[in-house]
Design a protein around this motif. Structure first.
Motif, short mmCIF file in Angstrom:
data_model
loop_
_atom_site.label_atom_id
_atom_site.label_comp_id
_atom_site.label_asym_id
_atom_site.label_seq_id
_atom_site.Cartn_x
_atom_site.Cartn_y
_atom_site.Cartn_z
N ALA A 1 -0.07 -12.94 -63.61
CA ALA A 1 0.71 -12.84 -64.84
C ALA A 1 1.69 -14.00 -64.98
CB ALA A 1 1.47 -11.53 -64.88
N GLY A 2 1.78 -14.55 -66.18
CA GLY A 2 2.73 -15.62 -66.48
C GLY A 2 2.32 -17.01 -66.04
N ALA A 3 1.14 -17.15 -65.47
CA ALA A 3 0.69 -18.46 -64.99
C ALA A 3 0.38 -19.40 -66.16
CB ALA A 3 -0.54 -18.31 -64.11
N VAL A 4 0.50 -20.69 -65.91
CA VAL A 4 0.09 -21.72 -66.86
C VAL A 4 -1.01 -22.53 -66.17
CG1 VAL A 4 0.77 -23.72 -68.23
CG2 VAL A 4 2.36 -21.82 -67.94
N VAL A 5 -2.25 -22.34 -66.64
CA VAL A 5 -3.42 -22.94 -66.00
C VAL A 5 -3.69 -24.30 -66.64
CG1 VAL A 5 -5.82 -22.59 -65.32
CG2 VAL A 5 -4.33 -20.61 -65.65
N VAL A 6 -3.48 -25.38 -65.88
CA VAL A 6 -3.64 -26.73 -66.40
C VAL A 6 -4.77 -27.50 -65.72
CG1 VAL A 6 -1.23 -26.91 -67.13
CG2 VAL A 6 -1.88 -27.67 -64.84
N ARG A 7 -5.38 -26.89 -64.70
CA ARG A 7 -6.52 -27.53 -64.02
C ARG A 7 -7.51 -26.45 -63.61
NH1 ARG A 7 -2.18 -28.32 -60.35
NH2 ARG A 7 -1.97 -30.38 -61.24
N ASP A 8 -8.71 -26.87 -63.24
CA ASP A 8 -9.78 -25.95 -62.88
C ASP A 8 -9.37 -25.06 -61.70
OD1 ASP A 8 -11.28 -27.13 -64.85
OD2 ASP A 8 -12.60 -28.20 -63.47
N ILE A 9 -9.87 -23.82 -61.74
CA ILE A 9 -9.66 -22.86 -60.66
C ILE A 9 -11.02 -22.58 -60.03
CG2 ILE A 9 -8.84 -20.55 -60.07
CD1 ILE A 9 -6.60 -22.44 -61.10
N PRO A 10 -11.17 -22.79 -58.71
CA PRO A 10 -12.46 -22.57 -58.06
C PRO A 10 -12.84 -21.08 -58.05
CG PRO A 10 -10.99 -23.85 -56.66
CD PRO A 10 -10.17 -23.34 -57.79
N PRO A 11 -14.13 -20.79 -57.86
CA PRO A 11 -14.57 -19.39 -57.79
C PRO A 11 -13.85 -18.62 -56.68
CG PRO A 11 -16.45 -20.85 -57.99
CD PRO A 11 -15.25 -21.72 -57.77
N PHE A 12 -13.67 -17.32 -56.91
CA PHE A 12 -13.09 -16.38 -55.94
C PHE A 12 -11.70 -16.80 -55.46
CE2 PHE A 12 -17.69 -15.79 -55.71
CZ PHE A 12 -17.76 -14.45 -56.05
N SER A 13 -10.90 -17.32 -56.39
CA SER A 13 -9.53 -17.73 -56.07
C SER A 13 -8.53 -16.76 -56.66
CB SER A 13 -9.25 -19.11 -56.66
OG SER A 13 -10.07 -20.09 -56.08
N VAL A 14 -7.38 -16.65 -56.02
CA VAL A 14 -6.22 -15.99 -56.59
C VAL A 14 -5.23 -17.11 -56.87
CG1 VAL A 14 -4.36 -14.33 -56.24
CG2 VAL A 14 -6.65 -13.87 -55.30
N ALA A 15 -4.84 -17.25 -58.15
CA ALA A 15 -4.00 -18.37 -58.56
C ALA A 15 -2.81 -17.86 -59.36
CB ALA A 15 -4.81 -19.38 -59.37
N VAL A 16 -1.64 -18.43 -59.11
CA VAL A 16 -0.40 -17.99 -59.76
C VAL A 16 0.50 -19.19 -60.02
CG1 VAL A 16 -0.48 -15.73 -58.62
CG2 VAL A 16 0.80 -17.58 -57.56
N GLY A 17 1.51 -18.98 -60.86
CA GLY A 17 2.59 -19.95 -60.99
C GLY A 17 2.52 -20.87 -62.18
N VAL A 18 3.57 -21.71 -62.26
CA VAL A 18 3.71 -22.70 -63.32
C VAL A 18 4.05 -24.02 -62.65
CG1 VAL A 18 4.99 -23.36 -65.39
CG2 VAL A 18 4.58 -20.94 -64.90
N PRO A 19 3.12 -24.96 -62.59
CA PRO A 19 1.73 -24.84 -63.00
C PRO A 19 0.96 -23.96 -62.01
CG PRO A 19 2.05 -26.97 -61.97
CD PRO A 19 3.42 -26.30 -62.04
N CYS A 20 -0.11 -23.40 -62.48
CA CYS A 20 -0.93 -22.48 -61.70
C CYS A 20 -1.53 -23.19 -60.49
CB CYS A 20 -2.03 -21.92 -62.59
SG CYS A 20 -2.93 -20.55 -61.88
N ARG A 21 -1.48 -22.53 -59.33
CA ARG A 21 -2.09 -23.09 -58.13
C ARG A 21 -2.74 -21.95 -57.34
NH1 ARG A 21 1.07 -22.05 -53.73
NH2 ARG A 21 3.17 -21.39 -54.19
N VAL A 22 -3.76 -22.29 -56.60
CA VAL A 22 -4.48 -21.31 -55.78
C VAL A 22 -3.61 -20.96 -54.58
CG1 VAL A 22 -6.53 -20.89 -54.37
CG2 VAL A 22 -6.73 -22.12 -56.55
N VAL A 23 -3.38 -19.65 -54.37
CA VAL A 23 -2.59 -19.21 -53.22
C VAL A 23 -3.45 -18.59 -52.13
CG1 VAL A 23 -0.44 -18.96 -54.49
CG2 VAL A 23 -2.01 -17.02 -54.34
N ARG A 24 -4.64 -18.15 -52.50
CA ARG A 24 -5.57 -17.64 -51.50
C ARG A 24 -6.96 -17.50 -52.11
NH1 ARG A 24 -6.86 -12.06 -51.54
NH2 ARG A 24 -5.57 -10.86 -52.95
#
Length: 89
Positions: A60-83
């Motif tokens: 919730a609340g993430a800003v996705v500015v780049r591709d997210i790989p499959p099966f990722s959990v991504a959060v934040g501003v800018p959005c980044r993969v955390v696990r």
């Protein structure tokens, strides 16, 4: 699954030239691709040209500015993969 108040914007203002007002520089467009089995939380913003891979979760609340790989959990501003999610578990 897509939570409430999600913004997906395929456009971007051009701004490279300082000698022309930004409003007169036009727009650039790029598609957004969301693959199968993706969960996008509330109030997420997804910008133009982004691909969100199969099975990913966007917090919730993430800003996705780049591709997210499959099966990722991504959060934040800018959005980044955390696990990574464990495939099939």
């Amino acid at each position: 699954m897509i939570g409430p108040n999600v913004v997906m914007d395929t456009s971007r203002h051009n701004d490279a030239r300082a000698d022309i007002p930004m409003r007169e520089q036009g727009m650039t467009y790029a598609p957004i691709t969301i693959e199968d089995d993706v969960w996008i939380g509330a109030n997420v913003v997804i910008t133009s040209g982004v691909n969100i891979g199969h099975g990913s979760i966007i917090g919730a609340g993430a800003v996705v500015v780049r591709d997210i790989p499959p099966f990722s959990v991504a959060v934040g501003v800018p959005c980044r993969v955390v696990r990574k999610r464990l495939d099939g578990e």
